[in-house]
Design a protein around this motif. Structure first.
Motif, PDB file in Angstrom:
ATOM      1  N   ASN A 178      -9.726  -6.130  22.762  1.00  0.00           N
ATOM      2  CA  ASN A 178      -9.395  -7.497  22.371  1.00  0.00           C
ATOM      3  C   ASN A 178      -9.661  -8.501  23.491  1.00  0.00           C
ATOM      4  N   ASP A 179      -9.647  -8.045  24.726  1.00  0.00           N
ATOM      5  CA  ASP A 179      -9.967  -8.937  25.845  1.00  0.00           C
ATOM      6  C   ASP A 179     -11.370  -9.512  25.713  1.00  0.00           C
ATOM      7  N   TYR A 180     -12.224  -8.815  24.982  1.00  0.00           N
ATOM      8  CA  TYR A 180     -13.605  -9.261  24.804  1.00  0.00           C
ATOM      9  C   TYR A 180     -13.902  -9.621  23.346  1.00  0.00           C
ATOM     10  N   ASN A 181     -12.820  -9.907  22.590  1.00  0.00           N
ATOM     11  CA  ASN A 181     -12.977 -10.280  21.186  1.00  0.00           C
ATOM     12  C   ASN A 181     -13.762  -9.209  20.429  1.00  0.00           C
ATOM     13  N   CYS A 182     -13.368  -7.950  20.655  1.00  0.00           N
ATOM     14  CA  CYS A 182     -14.123  -6.817  20.114  1.00  0.00           C
ATOM     15  C   CYS A 182     -13.316  -5.954  19.147  1.00  0.00           C
ATOM     16  N   VAL A 183     -12.209  -6.452  18.595  1.00  0.00           N
ATOM     17  CA  VAL A 183     -11.443  -5.594  17.696  1.00  0.00           C
ATOM     18  C   VAL A 183     -10.698  -6.406  16.642  1.00  0.00           C
ATOM     19  N   SER A 184     -10.586  -5.803  15.476  1.00  0.00           N
ATOM     20  CA  SER A 184      -9.795  -6.350  14.381  1.00  0.00           C
ATOM     21  C   SER A 184      -9.215  -5.168  13.608  1.00  0.00           C
ATOM     22  N   VAL A 185      -7.959  -5.278  13.187  1.00  0.00           N
ATOM     23  CA  VAL A 185      -7.286  -4.175  12.501  1.00  0.00           C
ATOM     24  C   VAL A 185      -6.757  -4.645  11.155  1.00  0.00           C
ATOM     25  N   THR A 186      -6.932  -3.823  10.140  1.00  0.00           N
ATOM     26  CA  THR A 186      -6.371  -4.079   8.820  1.00  0.00           C
ATOM     27  C   THR A 186      -5.478  -2.913   8.429  1.00  0.00           C
ATOM     28  N   ILE A 187      -4.252  -3.219   8.014  1.00  0.00           N
ATOM     29  CA  ILE A 187      -3.333  -2.190   7.525  1.00  0.00           C
ATOM     30  C   ILE A 187      -3.288  -2.275   6.001  1.00  0.00           C
ATOM     31  N   SER A 188      -3.559  -1.174   5.330  1.00  0.00           N
ATOM     32  CA  SER A 188      -3.510  -1.134   3.865  1.00  0.00           C
ATOM     33  C   SER A 188      -2.073  -0.900   3.403  1.00  0.00           C
ATOM     34  N   VAL A 189      -1.638  -1.723   2.473  1.00  0.00           N
ATOM     35  CA  VAL A 189      -0.315  -1.553   1.864  1.00  0.00           C
ATOM     36  C   VAL A 189      -0.505  -1.569   0.354  1.00  0.00           C
ATOM     37  N   THR A 190      -0.202  -0.462  -0.291  1.00  0.00           N
ATOM     38  CA  THR A 190      -0.395  -0.330  -1.730  1.00  0.00           C
ATOM     39  C   THR A 190       0.850  -0.749  -2.495  1.00  0.00           C
ATOM     40  N   THR A 191       1.994  -0.369  -1.950  1.00  0.00           N
ATOM     41  CA  THR A 191       3.273  -0.616  -2.594  1.00  0.00           C
ATOM     42  C   THR A 191       4.356  -0.686  -1.526  1.00  0.00           C
ATOM     43  N   LEU A 192       5.475  -1.286  -1.863  1.00  0.00           N
ATOM     44  CA  LEU A 192       6.636  -1.308  -0.970  1.00  0.00           C
ATOM     45  C   LEU A 192       7.680  -0.282  -1.408  1.00  0.00           C
ATOM     46  N   ASP A 193       7.370   0.453  -2.451  1.00  0.00           N
ATOM     47  CA  ASP A 193       8.266   1.466  -3.012  1.00  0.00           C
ATOM     48  C   ASP A 193       8.002   2.807  -2.320  1.00  0.00           C
ATOM     49  N   LYS A 194       8.934   3.248  -1.494  1.00  0.00           N
ATOM     50  CA  LYS A 194       8.718   4.486  -0.723  1.00  0.00           C
ATOM     51  C   LYS A 194       8.654   5.713  -1.625  1.00  0.00           C
ATOM     52  N   ASP A 195       9.360   5.684  -2.754  1.00  0.00           N
ATOM     53  CA  ASP A 195       9.314   6.829  -3.660  1.00  0.00           C
ATOM     54  C   ASP A 195       7.953   6.932  -4.342  1.00  0.00           C
ATOM     55  N   LEU A 196       7.416   5.797  -4.748  1.00  0.00           N
ATOM     56  CA  LEU A 196       6.073   5.785  -5.332  1.00  0.00           C
ATOM     57  C   LEU A 196       5.047   6.235  -4.292  1.00  0.00           C
ATOM     58  N   THR A 197       5.195   5.748  -3.078  1.00  0.00           N
ATOM     59  CA  THR A 197       4.298   6.172  -1.995  1.00  0.00           C
ATOM     60  C   THR A 197       4.344   7.680  -1.823  1.00  0.00           C
ATOM     61  N   GLY A 198       5.540   8.256  -1.906  1.00  0.00           N
ATOM     62  CA  GLY A 198       5.706   9.684  -1.677  1.00  0.00           C
ATOM     63  C   GLY A 198       4.946  10.577  -2.627  1.00  0.00           C
ATOM     64  N   VAL A 199       4.719  10.109  -3.855  1.00  0.00           N
ATOM     65  CA  VAL A 199       3.978  10.932  -4.813  1.00  0.00           C
ATOM     66  C   VAL A 199       2.536  10.468  -4.991  1.00  0.00           C
ATOM     67  N   MET A 200       2.262   9.202  -4.677  1.00  0.00           N
ATOM     68  CA  MET A 200       0.913   8.659  -4.863  1.00  0.00           C
ATOM     69  C   MET A 200       0.064   8.782  -3.605  1.00  0.00           C
ATOM     70  N   GLU A 201       0.708   8.654  -2.442  1.00  0.00           N
ATOM     71  CA  GLU A 201       0.035   8.737  -1.144  1.00  0.00           C
ATOM     72  C   GLU A 201       0.872   9.645  -0.239  1.00  0.00           C
ATOM     73  N   PRO A 202       1.004  10.922  -0.590  1.00  0.00           N
ATOM     74  CA  PRO A 202       2.057  11.787  -0.039  1.00  0.00           C
ATOM     75  C   PRO A 202       2.113  11.934   1.472  1.00  0.00           C
ATOM     76  N   ARG A 203       0.983  11.888   2.162  1.00  0.00           N
ATOM     77  CA  ARG A 203       1.015  12.126   3.608  1.00  0.00           C
ATOM     78  C   ARG A 203       0.665  10.883   4.425  1.00  0.00           C
ATOM     79  N   THR A 204       0.839   9.730   3.819  1.00  0.00           N
ATOM     80  CA  THR A 204       0.627   8.480   4.542  1.00  0.00           C
ATOM     81  C   THR A 204       1.946   8.003   5.144  1.00  0.00           C
TER      82      THR A 204
END
Length: 352
Positions: A178-204
């Motif tokens: 980032n000191d050289y303006n060389c990075v950008s990060v995106t975090i994917s969020v599908t849902t805020l429901d942890k139970d849904l995440t547990g069965v839809m995206e089990p190891r995330t």
């Protein structure tokens, strides 16, 4: 033969559908005591490829070059559009995709070689263009970290996208970039429901951990945004506004979204998954998908495949525009720089 399967704990898929190229159905032996199929253990398979940078010419993808040390993904997201790529390797897009991981152990060395080449034209390299470079294996293997160290050595810009909190481990290297303006990060969020995440995206990472990753990255001064993806009509679309609000509060400065894509066997696995976990919503979800895909469960048309079409698709688009404007997201267009690119000296450069 393939048949209806019971869900497996800790896995997204419950079976191995036939490989569309080879016609092979790979079954797992049932447990003698329970009579059920066990969740397969993760198997690592060496990839001796001689190159690491791949290129695409898709009109609706924002990058041309990408790298990934892993093929297949332990995260096990049931909807993952990358699953069919495993069929090119002779495996299934089902359980094989999330349990047979092909690993490029020499990824950092291959990357250093390619960036050192006179033929390399400095440009943004994407990481996680297909499978997640911070899937659980990375905690031990550290191949993504090794590639980032090479990026910092050359000061070559990189854009990362992940669902895993593990990216916070590498904040030190990301700050160097980032000191050289060389990075950008995106975090994917599908849902805020942890139970849904547990069965839809089990190891995330669970939703609160992803928001914490945004917070830590933003606090470190690293440009970070959120990808509301995939939006699943009838299942997660009602969460879009809240996801954007919480991501913005955590420090996200930009946002994007992608509508659910169901290529090849993924559409069959997703329908089975709905029947297993959300049978009462199955008809509604499928009906809405058909509505945005012109009567089909998937579209291969560029641009349309990412956003869909029709009234419901437009509603999501309009909602996204209103909410991002209200929250001040996407106000500034930020471009990563290749101005500081330099050929390697063979040792890690101090960037401070």
């Amino acid at each position: 033969m393939e048949g209806k399967q019971n869900p497996l704990r800790g896995r997204g898929a419950s079976d191995n559908p036939v490989n569309r190229f080879e016609g092979n159905y790979i079954d797992y032996d049932v447990d003698e005591e329970t009579g059920e199929k066990p969740s397969p253990k993760t198997q690592l398979i060496r990839d001796d490829t001689k190159t690491i940078i791949t290129y695409n010419k898709s009109e609706d993808i924002s990058f041309n070059a990408s790298i990934n040390p892993y093929r297949g993904c332990e995260h096990g997201c049931i909807y993952c559009y990358a699953r069919p790529f495993h069929e090119y390797l002779g495996y299934s897009s089902g359980l094989d995709f999330e349990s047979k991981i092909v690993v490029k152990y020499d990824a950092p060395e291959l990357l250093r070689k390619e960036l050192s080449s006179p033929k390399w034209n400095p440009q943004v390299i994407a990481m996680s263009g297909v499978t997640d470079v911070y899937q659980p294996l990375e905690r031990k293997l550290e191949l993504t970290r090794g590639c980032l160290e090479v990026m910092a050595e050359f000061r070559n810009p990189v854009g990362l996208i992940t669902k895993n909190h593990l990216i916070t481990r590498d904040i030190d290297i990301l700050c160097e970039l980032n000191d050289y303006n060389c990075v950008s990060v995106t975090i994917s969020v599908t849902t805020l429901d942890k139970d849904l995440t547990g069965v839809m995206e089990p190891r995330t990472s669970r939703p609160n951990r992803r928001l914490d990753a945004i917070r830590q990255l933003a606090d470190a001064g690293i440009p970070v945004g959120v990808n509301v993806a995939p939006i699943i009509p009838g299942l997660t679309d009602h969460e879009c506004a809240e996801i954007l609000e919480k991501a913005s509060a955590a420090g996200a400065s930009f946002a994007n979204y992608i509508i659910l894509r169901l290529p090849y066997k993924v559409k069959d696995m997703f329908q089975e998954w709905l029947g297993q976990h959300y049978p009462e919503r199955k008809k509604k979800v499928l009906r809405k998908i058909l509505d945005i895909r012109d009567g089909k469960l998937n579209s291969y048309e560029w641009k349309e495949r990412m956003k869909g079409k029709g009234n419901f698709s437009k509603q999501i688009s309009d909602l996204f525009k209103v909410q991002t404007k209200r929250l001040g997201l996407n106000e500034k267009k930020r471009y990563l720089s290749t101005d500081h690119f330099k050929k390697s000296t063979g040792t890690q450069l101090k960037l401070f």
